[in-house]
Design a protein around this motif. Sequence first.
Motif, PDB file in Angstrom:
ATOM      1  N   UNK A   1     -20.030  -3.800  14.493  1.00 40.73           N
ATOM      2  CA  UNK A   1     -20.803  -4.636  15.414  1.00 40.73           C
ATOM      3  C   UNK A   1     -20.289  -4.491  16.844  1.00 40.73           C
ATOM      4  N   UNK A   2     -18.967  -4.394  16.985  1.00 38.48           N
ATOM      5  CA  UNK A   2     -18.371  -4.248  18.322  1.00 38.48           C
ATOM      6  C   UNK A   2     -18.801  -2.929  18.958  1.00 38.48           C
ATOM      7  N   UNK A   3     -18.911  -1.863  18.162  1.00 32.84           N
ATOM      8  CA  UNK A   3     -19.420  -0.593  18.696  1.00 32.84           C
ATOM      9  C   UNK A   3     -20.835  -0.800  19.252  1.00 32.84           C
ATOM     10  N   UNK A   4     -21.692  -1.413  18.445  1.00 32.61           N
ATOM     11  CA  UNK A   4     -23.097  -1.568  18.822  1.00 32.61           C
ATOM     12  C   UNK A   4     -23.262  -2.455  20.051  1.00 32.61           C
ATOM     13  N   UNK A   5     -22.568  -3.591  20.074  1.00 30.95           N
ATOM     14  CA  UNK A   5     -22.719  -4.516  21.201  1.00 30.95           C
ATOM     15  C   UNK A   5     -22.100  -3.965  22.478  1.00 30.95           C
ATOM     16  N   UNK A   6     -21.225  -2.969  22.352  1.00 29.57           N
ATOM     17  CA  UNK A   6     -20.621  -2.343  23.531  1.00 29.57           C
ATOM     18  C   UNK A   6     -21.424  -1.150  24.019  1.00 29.57           C
ATOM     19  N   UNK A   7     -22.580  -0.892  23.404  1.00 28.87           N
ATOM     20  CA  UNK A   7     -23.425   0.217  23.823  1.00 28.87           C
ATOM     21  C   UNK A   7     -22.878   1.569  23.421  1.00 28.87           C
ATOM     22  N   UNK A   8     -22.240   1.614  22.245  1.00 24.14           N
ATOM     23  CA  UNK A   8     -21.610   2.846  21.776  1.00 24.14           C
ATOM     24  C   UNK A   8     -22.229   3.300  20.466  1.00 24.14           C
ATOM     25  N   UNK A   9     -22.182   4.597  20.246  1.00 24.22           N
ATOM     26  CA  UNK A   9     -22.605   5.168  18.973  1.00 24.22           C
ATOM     27  C   UNK A   9     -21.478   6.013  18.403  1.00 24.22           C
TER      28      UNK A   9
END
Length: 252
Positions: free
Chosen positions: A204-212
């Motif tokens: 979730x932290x990856x996604x909310x930080x705009x990361x893939x």
Amino acid sequence: EGAATAEGSAAATASLVSLRELLALIGANEWRRKGVEIPALGGDRIHPHYGVFSPARGEYVDLVAEAPLPSQELAFDIGTGTGVLASVLARRGVRRIVATDQDPRALACARENTERLGVADRVEVVEADLFPAGRAPLVVCNPPWVPAKPTSPVERAVYDPGNQMLHGFLTGLAAHLTPDGEGWLILSDLAEHLGLRPHAELLDAFATSGLTVLGRLDVTPRHPRARDTSDPLHVARAAEVTSLWRLGPADR
């Protein structure tokens, strides 16, 4: 005298420390004196200072030595500690590395090690809270792996209260990557096996930080504790996997 050396100070001032802290200082002095052999550096040694994370578990260093480089032009090493990852990147041919930390002990330690290893001309060690200014095609971070509160200076090297450094790195990463750049997050899942951080929280932290996620390299621990059935944490240690997560901006 050994304790003062381990702390990076020769000041002969009276002080009162617990037995646990004194033993930690003595052990740190031995590490600083003898150094830790790093296979990824061709067997050269890193000399950790007291309170700076020792790269005694070399498998995570090996991940940085083996992952395909997106560029050899520039890299940021966030929370450099001993400077081991910056030194590995320099030995791999990265022409300029900016290595950051906010702990004076770590800054002194990284400068000492990069000088000893002959890579100080390519590694700039700077004081910063996580990121330096600008963007890089490679940004590397090995935050403390356990989200717990440290109770001594030596524990600050392995504990990240509330995942503060982890989340700080992730939320700021996209803004410090070039469009085709990669962020390398080196992280053990030990906290997941101990029930301290759900795996879904990391994703979730990856996604909310705009990361893939561009890819992932995994390695299992080689240290003796992973095989010690008398260790109270044996089940978690035996299941542990350390990963190098290759992250990029989600919109690229």
